[in-house]
Design an enzyme around this catalytic site. Structure first.
Site, short mmCIF file in Angstrom:
data_model
loop_
_atom_site.label_atom_id
_atom_site.label_comp_id
_atom_site.label_asym_id
_atom_site.label_seq_id
_atom_site.Cartn_x
_atom_site.Cartn_y
_atom_site.Cartn_z
N HIS A 262 0.83 -1.20 0.00
CA HIS A 262 0.00 0.00 0.00
C HIS A 262 0.87 1.26 0.00
CE1 HIS A 262 -3.74 2.24 1.09
NE2 HIS A 262 -2.87 3.06 1.66
N GLU A 263 1.81 1.32 0.94
CA GLU A 263 2.64 2.52 1.06
C GLU A 263 3.59 2.64 -0.14
OE1 GLU A 263 1.65 4.65 3.10
OE2 GLU A 263 0.47 3.36 4.40
N HIS A 266 1.74 4.49 -2.76
CA HIS A 266 1.81 5.94 -2.53
C HIS A 266 3.19 6.46 -2.94
CE1 HIS A 266 -2.01 6.60 -0.55
NE2 HIS A 266 -1.75 5.76 0.44
N GLU A 292 -4.89 7.54 -3.12
CA GLU A 292 -5.34 6.25 -2.60
C GLU A 292 -5.56 5.25 -3.75
OE1 GLU A 292 -5.02 6.08 0.55
OE2 GLU A 292 -6.01 4.21 1.05
ZN ZN Z 1 -3.26 5.13 1.83
#
Ligand code: ZN
Length: 503
Positions: A262-263, A266, A292
């Protein structure tokens, strides 16, 4: 470009420099700082906030901005910069100074009462502060201005241009499709998780696996870092310095690994920002929803696919040789895709997650518009969980008191989480149309070939910065305005392949 525009951009560079320093100090606070430094750091951060705020609202700023607008925007980049600066300037100047102070003071107070209420499982401790926070948000909506609905002004804070008339149909579409789908899964047999729960997962090996996978999907560790923190996040100052964090639990490895994916998503977005727009507002990532979308893409659409699980198995085996004995890619895939209604949003799976958000959205809208009284809120919360997820919280702690957002005064933030899921599915459909000539993306992922998809995101999303508004960016990249349909199709297909049910 004209003289006023040049002056404006050099001022924005100074403001941006302050915010880059804030980002680094914020990272240090979460990752490195000794605990006794906390009060000192609060002073430093407050000084930086005051400094960048006063640079923004400084007396001649409005004139320079007016003059730059009068010169006219020569191209789409200048138009984007002027739109973003106008928006930031208006948001910073429309709120009276005494309101900003009242809001900040009340925020500190209500975070304390929310924490206590949650600990003691007693909503009444938070009740008055929440009521005042709702009042303050209505007042804020009044200063910021809106056409139809005061909640629109709050949504716009977190996703530029977002409003109830856009979000209502998105959530209605999701609700209609997801509620029966999740109910159907409820009757199915859950996957065998014993290979996960019967083993220990050493932190050092988790860290190595997380590093290797992040690097394999394209994160540049010469222009970024991975560290450990209590609350995972991605920050840093610029595409050359992107920092993300993860946390570890030796009882199960998925939180850390999927948190890392997830990170990393980003982080890839931050590393892909257009370098010729460094220090310009239009060079930034395009708001929380699009951000997101990039994290959810790598975490869920890619990371939770069968092809990815099959590619990842040898890497898992390298770091956890005995734990992974006899575990197949399919077993891994089933385990990381467990679908089950639960009370806690942050622990929810990919399918149920958006219903948690939809409930918060409906409640916020009613609270801000005066259609729901604070005293009726806790039961209204539980009723909606029962109606849409089929479960009811036995206490307030796992119900209405679970999220920090309202105590911080953040009304309108939650929907950006779901927008991210919707955008990611819609972007992936468009990427497939461009990239799947001889083989599917899954066939590429199974070989560890993530570059074509990353490059597509670089061209269509990352390199576009925030020249366009988020909805315009999605439309430009996919040929269609934001819609929930690709996400619904994706979940339906996935749940059918996992559980053999269709709804
Ligand atoms: Zn996030």
């Amino acid at each position: 470009m004209g003289e006023a525009y040049a002056t404006l951009m050099s001022r924005m560079k100074e403001i941006e420099t302050v915010s880059q320093i804030q980002g680094l100090l914020g990272w240090d606070q979460e990752v490195m700082m000794p605990p006794k430094a906390a009060p000192l750091r609060a002073e430093q951060m407050a000084w930086l906030s005051r400094t960048s705020h006063s640079m923004m609202v400084e007396s001649t700023m409005g004139e320079v901005l007016d003059a730059a607008e009068a010169e006219g925007a020569g191209d789409e980049i200048a138009a984007g910069n002027l739109r973003l600066i106008r928006d930031a300037y208006d948001k910073a100047t429309k709120k009276p100074v005494d309101f900003v102070e009242r809001f900040a003071r009340h925020k500190s107070k209500s975070i304390v009462s929310w924490t206590e209420a949650r600990e003691k499982d007693d909503f009444s401790i938070f009740r008055d502060d929440l009521a005042e926070m709702i009042e303050l948000n209505r007042e804020l909506a009044g200063y910021l201005g809106y056409e139809d609905n005061p909640y629109d002004a709050l949504l716009d804070i977190y996703e530029s241009g977002l409003c109830v008339s856009q979000v209502d149909p998105l959530f209605a579409g999701l609700r209609e499709a997801l509620v029966p789908l999740i109910a159907a899964v409820g009757d199915c047999e859950a996957p065998d998780m014993s290979w996960v729960t019967s083993n220990n997962w050493p932190e050092a090996a988790q860290a190595q696996l997380s590093h290797e996978i992040s690097s394999a999907i394209g994160f540049d560790f010469d222009a970024g870092r991975r560290d450990k923190s209590t609350h995972p996040f991605c920050g840093g100052s610029n595409p050359d310095d992107v920092r993300w964090t993860t946390r570890y639990d030796e009882a199960e490895p998925f939180g850390s690994l999927y948190g890392s994916l997830h990170e990393t998503g980003h982080g890839l977005y931050e590393q892909g920002r257009p370098r010729h727009l460094d220090f310009q507002p239009a060079g930034h990532a395009d708001g929380l929803g699009v951000h997101e979308s990039q994290s959810r893409l790598w975490e869920n659409q890619v990371g939770r696919s069968l092809a990815f699980s099959e590619w990842a198995i040898p890497h898992w085996s390298e770091y956890f040789p005995s734990n992974m004995n006899g575990v197949t890619g399919e077993m891994l895939w089933r385990s990381v895709n467990l679908v089950a209604p639960s009370l806690i949003r942050v622990e929810a799976d990919e399918a149920t997650y958006n219903l948690h958000i939809m409930i918060r959205y409906e409640i916020e809208k009613q609270l801000i518009n005066g259609d729901l009284d604070v005293d009726d809120l806790p039961d209204a919360w539980d009723d909606m969980y029962e109606k849409f997820l089929g479960i009811r919280s036995p206490n307030r702690k796992q119900g209405v008191l679970q999220d920090v957002h309202w105590s911080m005064g953040a009304f309108g933030y939650f929907p950006t989480y779901t927008l991210g899921n919707l955008y990611s599915a819609q972007l992936l459909v468009a990427a497939r149309a461009d990239l799947e000539n001889d083989e599917t993306l899954e066939e590429m992922w199974a070989r560890g070939e993530f570059e074509p998809l990353l490059q597509w995101m670089r061209d269509k999303v990352h390199a576009r910065g925030s020249i366009l508004s988020p909805a315009e960016l999605v439309e430009e990249a996919t040929g269609q305005a934001p819609t929930p349909q690709p996400f619904i199709d994706y979940l339906r297909a996935k749940i059918e392949s996992l559980y053999g049910v269709a709804a």
